[in-house]
Design an enzyme around this catalytic site. Structure first.
Site, PDB file in Angstrom:
ATOM      1  N   HIS A 184       7.852   0.886  12.187  1.00 13.48           N
ATOM      2  CA  HIS A 184       7.353   1.687  13.309  1.00 13.48           C
ATOM      3  C   HIS A 184       7.475   0.967  14.649  1.00 13.48           C
ATOM      4  O   HIS A 184       7.200  -0.224  14.768  1.00 13.48           O
ATOM      5  CB  HIS A 184       5.939   2.214  13.067  1.00 13.48           C
ATOM      6  CG  HIS A 184       4.874   1.170  12.893  1.00 13.48           C
ATOM      7  ND1 HIS A 184       4.206   0.617  13.948  1.00 13.48           N
ATOM      8  CD2 HIS A 184       4.357   0.597  11.786  1.00 13.48           C
ATOM      9  CE1 HIS A 184       3.298  -0.244  13.496  1.00 13.48           C
ATOM     10  NE2 HIS A 184       3.374  -0.290  12.181  1.00 13.48           N
ATOM     11  N   ASP A 219       3.506  -6.637  13.365  1.00 14.90           N
ATOM     12  CA  ASP A 219       3.143  -5.234  13.116  1.00 14.90           C
ATOM     13  C   ASP A 219       3.538  -4.382  14.299  1.00 14.90           C
ATOM     14  O   ASP A 219       2.761  -4.214  15.228  1.00 14.90           O
ATOM     15  CB  ASP A 219       1.640  -5.142  12.844  1.00 14.90           C
ATOM     16  CG  ASP A 219       1.211  -3.760  12.430  1.00 14.90           C
ATOM     17  OD1 ASP A 219       2.086  -2.934  12.114  1.00 14.90           O
ATOM     18  OD2 ASP A 219      -0.004  -3.493  12.404  1.00 14.90           O
ATOM     19  N   GLU A 232       2.868   5.261  14.096  1.00 17.04           N
ATOM     20  CA  GLU A 232       2.279   4.969  12.789  1.00 17.04           C
ATOM     21  C   GLU A 232       0.815   4.588  12.934  1.00 17.04           C
ATOM     22  O   GLU A 232      -0.012   4.922  12.090  1.00 17.04           O
ATOM     23  CB  GLU A 232       3.042   3.805  12.118  1.00 17.04           C
ATOM     24  CG  GLU A 232       2.642   3.545  10.662  1.00 17.04           C
ATOM     25  CD  GLU A 232       1.532   2.510  10.497  1.00 17.04           C
ATOM     26  OE1 GLU A 232       1.057   2.347   9.364  1.00 17.04           O
ATOM     27  OE2 GLU A 232       1.115   1.864  11.494  1.00 17.04           O
ATOM     28  N   GLU A 233       0.485   3.896  14.018  1.00 19.24           N
ATOM     29  CA  GLU A 233      -0.840   3.277  14.122  1.00 19.24           C
ATOM     30  C   GLU A 233      -1.993   4.266  14.264  1.00 19.24           C
ATOM     31  O   GLU A 233      -3.075   4.019  13.739  1.00 19.24           O
ATOM     32  CB  GLU A 233      -0.877   2.281  15.298  1.00 19.24           C
ATOM     33  CG  GLU A 233      -0.004   1.041  15.107  1.00 19.24           C
ATOM     34  CD  GLU A 233      -0.486   0.121  13.980  1.00 19.24           C
ATOM     35  OE1 GLU A 233      -1.441   0.485  13.282  1.00 19.24           O
ATOM     36  OE2 GLU A 233       0.127  -0.945  13.793  1.00 19.24           O
ATOM     37  N   ASP A 267       6.719  -2.784   6.737  1.00 18.46           N
ATOM     38  CA  ASP A 267       5.547  -2.759   7.617  1.00 18.46           C
ATOM     39  C   ASP A 267       4.467  -3.707   7.103  1.00 18.46           C
ATOM     40  O   ASP A 267       3.282  -3.390   7.127  1.00 18.46           O
ATOM     41  CB  ASP A 267       5.018  -1.325   7.756  1.00 18.46           C
ATOM     42  CG  ASP A 267       3.917  -1.213   8.822  1.00 18.46           C
ATOM     43  OD1 ASP A 267       3.791  -2.136   9.649  1.00 18.46           O
ATOM     44  OD2 ASP A 267       3.179  -0.212   8.799  1.00 18.46           O
ATOM     45  N   HIS A 301      -3.094  -6.593  14.517  1.00 17.67           N
ATOM     46  CA  HIS A 301      -3.863  -5.798  15.486  1.00 17.67           C
ATOM     47  C   HIS A 301      -4.658  -6.652  16.475  1.00 17.67           C
ATOM     48  O   HIS A 301      -5.719  -6.224  16.940  1.00 17.67           O
ATOM     49  CB  HIS A 301      -4.851  -4.862  14.761  1.00 17.67           C
ATOM     50  CG  HIS A 301      -4.195  -3.798  13.941  1.00 17.67           C
ATOM     51  ND1 HIS A 301      -4.900  -2.836  13.262  1.00 17.67           N
ATOM     52  CD2 HIS A 301      -2.891  -3.536  13.691  1.00 17.67           C
ATOM     53  CE1 HIS A 301      -4.058  -2.032  12.617  1.00 17.67           C
ATOM     54  NE2 HIS A 301      -2.848  -2.437  12.856  1.00 17.67           N
TER      55      HIS A 301
END
Lengths: 464, 464
Positions: free
Chosen positions: A274, A286, A320-321, A348, A420
């Site tokens: 993503h 990520d 995606e998130e 991912d 994140h």
């Protein structure tokens, strides 16, 4: 006669294995000595930066992706429109622990994605819970005016860190709903991270129709430990301000590039990651890693003049998130267009040293995947088992029930140190580990493309 | 009857496997949730620091090791005297590239361990070689007054980075001998490192009796690239000063701790790493990790009240880096004392995520090792193959021809980013990766101790 047939059969297998071994060796050589992935990742992280859906950065990432794919001479490069949610962190994000004697301690929080703002300073007494389940058990309305703190650490005994992440996910996703039901005015969760440090980890959260929305944030793991210790002996308050907010959905895009299949152009093998990321750090592991893994896998096959049997398609999924609108849109539109989707591969889980692949598919497909273990063993790939494919490719199952989904599995130990958070930057990715991932995925695509068709793929220049 | 025997036999195996699985699970739980290794490594790196043989730091590391083992209540803790070489870097280490127009560029070098000093500023025209072999081919005396630069990069196509290291090793070890034979006044080598950066990597080098000793240093990989590019178009000189020197050998020690075997106290299973390190960085991966792996493996078995059949001995070897006097002394003195050494395990490949073990031993031992693959698979251990044991334990073969040597194998991709350089600090080690290594080694010791004896080990408190 039997013996002769047996020998011939055996020679054919041996020949195929040698061909595969040699070609896979060339894939790894190319990735490790002439690879583009590391520089591409640097560019995505440093020239674009973090790229949350709806942001200018996400828009620039689409532009970056399209240009990048064009520069690698895919047969076709195009954008697929996707409507995405749009949430912004705003400019205010500050928090304090207030001791019973009035003394303040500044702490590091991050709003969870989708949270509402505090509308100025918000203050309340902290009530401690070890898990979301513990919170669920108390009576509705029992926490009027309070601020809930849920302090569930990742279970360090889990060998695969994603299993520990799964255990903590409800705290982040449902914490606001459960706390609000009890009357709380806000919820603070312990960051879902493996290490004890001072950078909080964001991520998606949900509200529920009919339940009052309350602000929701994550506190760093080190400060969550502090809070836990001090709550044993005194009452504490939490004071914070956040001005994050949601905006109307926005137009964005999946970025798609293709190498047309020679024999089955309408049968699609998708590989992707993503393009969006959270707005902290640079989205390096990520999922910048997954983006450059996917692009590089097809670039290498192209570079080695491999002519695929099926159409190989790289998809840089948007969103995606916080919504997975890219994955959902891609699946629905693939069905509409009358394509046949036989396999999708997702990366991912970071840019770490490869371990193998997990399959969401049939037993015969698992056997096929496991039949590659020998030819891939020299590259330290050893994991060929049933498991999850990936968030972006998962919706394909709704439209193509017989599709196989495969998730690329790198080593998981360091992932949640970065995930994140502001620590997920280019410098946290090792060049060789990243390149080995590209080559592993390219090798799998090569093997699958050859074996899922009944025609032979050609090596070198197309001789037709 | 046959069937009954078969069923009984099979149940016994299954029972043993379950017992092993459960105990190994407890080993991993202890390492991951109550481990001491990470804090021990922090202490070794930060409270002691880099610890080259003969230095005050090495002496303090011996003190640290003895205290540490005592604090973990081993049955016996003692020091084994070892005479070690003593070389010091000194205080001067500066270098420049001098362009043909006189312009200077300051560069980062590190004296190779054992090198002589330059005795003031040394200057000479640089002559470029790609490999030591290339240097070997030119006539003796052809490089009078010149400074040789050997620029052999690690072969990035090698999947296991140690194989690439092996390819570059002659450049560092023999560069000074070969360059001196041709008449050169000094040799500069490209640092043996995986990444392109600005920190040079040191390591041992040799002189040869009868060949003039010349100063020998490593240049950072980034500046080696610079030098290579510029040498294509112009003559360059190298100017440098180093005041490193060798001193008479010094008294030092191996640090040893034991858990006495219940049935075979005189049959020894050794586990160890090396306590000394190079003087750059903090010797975190090389080999602080191996030290705490080894201590923690036995501490955990002790903690779980495992009573071993054989004597389990942890050895913190002195002087692996520049002489291996600790390993040699340990082997010779083990023979003298009349002990029987059946197995030795070494950790000296860093504190990364575990992959498995390599065995220097017989085929039946390989089969025994490989029989553990199933019970260790849940911990991502997949490598059980023939290979090297380790530098420290290797001399045991000279005295105990039937001993098995096993090397612990973590992932190798990042090792040579740090190795022998200022980057090898505590912060470069991941807590979980380190802890998984401790548990992997403890599990192997447990399985081997049980299977190499013909008496059963006891779990829990000794019931005798």
């Amino acid at each position: 006669m039997f013996r002769l047939v047996f020998i011939l059969f055996f020679s054919t297998i041996t020949f195929a294995q040698n061909t595969d071994s040699l070609f896979i060796r060339r894939i790894f050589d190319t990735a490790l000595s002439e690879g583009k992935a590391y520089e591409d990742l640097r560019s995505l992280c440093k020239d674009i930066g973090a790229r949350l859906s709806g942001s200018a950065e996400a828009e620039m990432a689409v532009y970056w992706g399209k240009n990048k794919l064009k520069s690698y001479s895919f047969d076709t490069v195009y954008l697929q429109p996707v409507m995405v949610p749009h949430w912004e962190r705003g400019t205010k994000e500050s928090a304090w622990i207030k001791h019973s004697d009035g003394k303040l301690k500044k702490v590091s929080i991050t709003a969870l994605g989708g949270s509402i703002a505090t509308n100025g300073k918000m203050e309340g007494e902290i009530v401690y819970f070890s898990t979301t389940d513990e919170l669920r058990k108390i009576p509705d309305g029992a926490l009027e005016g309070k601020i809930v703190f849920i302090n569930q650490p990742m279970d360090e005994k889990q060998i695969i860190t994603f299993h520990a992440y799964g255990g903590c996910y409800p705290m982040r996703n449902n914490g606001a709903i459960e706390a609000s039901k009890k009357g709380a005015i806000a919820v603070i969760i312990r960051s879902i991270g493996s290490s004890i440090d001072y950078h909080p980890h964001t991520g998606s959260m949900q509200y529920e129709e009919g339940i009052q929305k309350i602000p929701s944030a994550a506190l760093s793991t080190a400060e969550s430990e502090y809070l836990k210790e001090h709550l044993k002996n005194e009452k504490l308050s939490f004071v914070f301000e956040m001005d994050c907010r949601s905006y109307p959905p926005k137009q964005s895009y999946n970025v798609i590039g293709e190498i047309t299949g020679k024999h089955y152009p309408n049968k699609i093998i998708t590989v992707g990651g993503h393009l969006d990321s959270w707005d902290l750090g640079e989205g390096a592991h990520d999922d910048g890693a997954g983006i450059v893994h996917s692009i590089e896998a097809l670039r290498i096959l192209n570079e080695l003049n491999y002519t695929p049997i099926h159409t190989l398609r790289v998809v840089l999924f948007m969103n995606e998130e916080n919504g997975n609108m890219g994955g959902k849109t891609y699946a629905a539109s693939s069905k509409e267009s009358g394509e046949e989707h036989i396999l999708a591969i997702e990366s991912d889980r970071g840019g770490f040293a490869p371990r193998g692949f997990t399959l969401d598919g049939t037993h015969p497909m698992l056997q096929l995947l496991q039949s590659y273990s020998k030819v891939l063993a020299p590259y330290e790939l050893h994991k060929f088992e049933k498991g999850y494919g990936g968030v972006d490719i998962n919706p394909l199952k709704d439209y193509f029930p017989s599709i196989s989904l495969i998730g690329f599995v790198p080593d998981s130990q360091r992932y949640f140190d970065f995930h994140h958070s502001e620590a997920d930057v280019f410098e946290s990715v090792n060049k060789r580990e990243l390149e080995l991932g590209c080559a592993s995925i390219a090798s799998l695509i090569y093997l699958m493309d050859k074996n899922l068709g009944n025609k032979s793929a050609t090596h070198g220049k197309d001789i037709n």
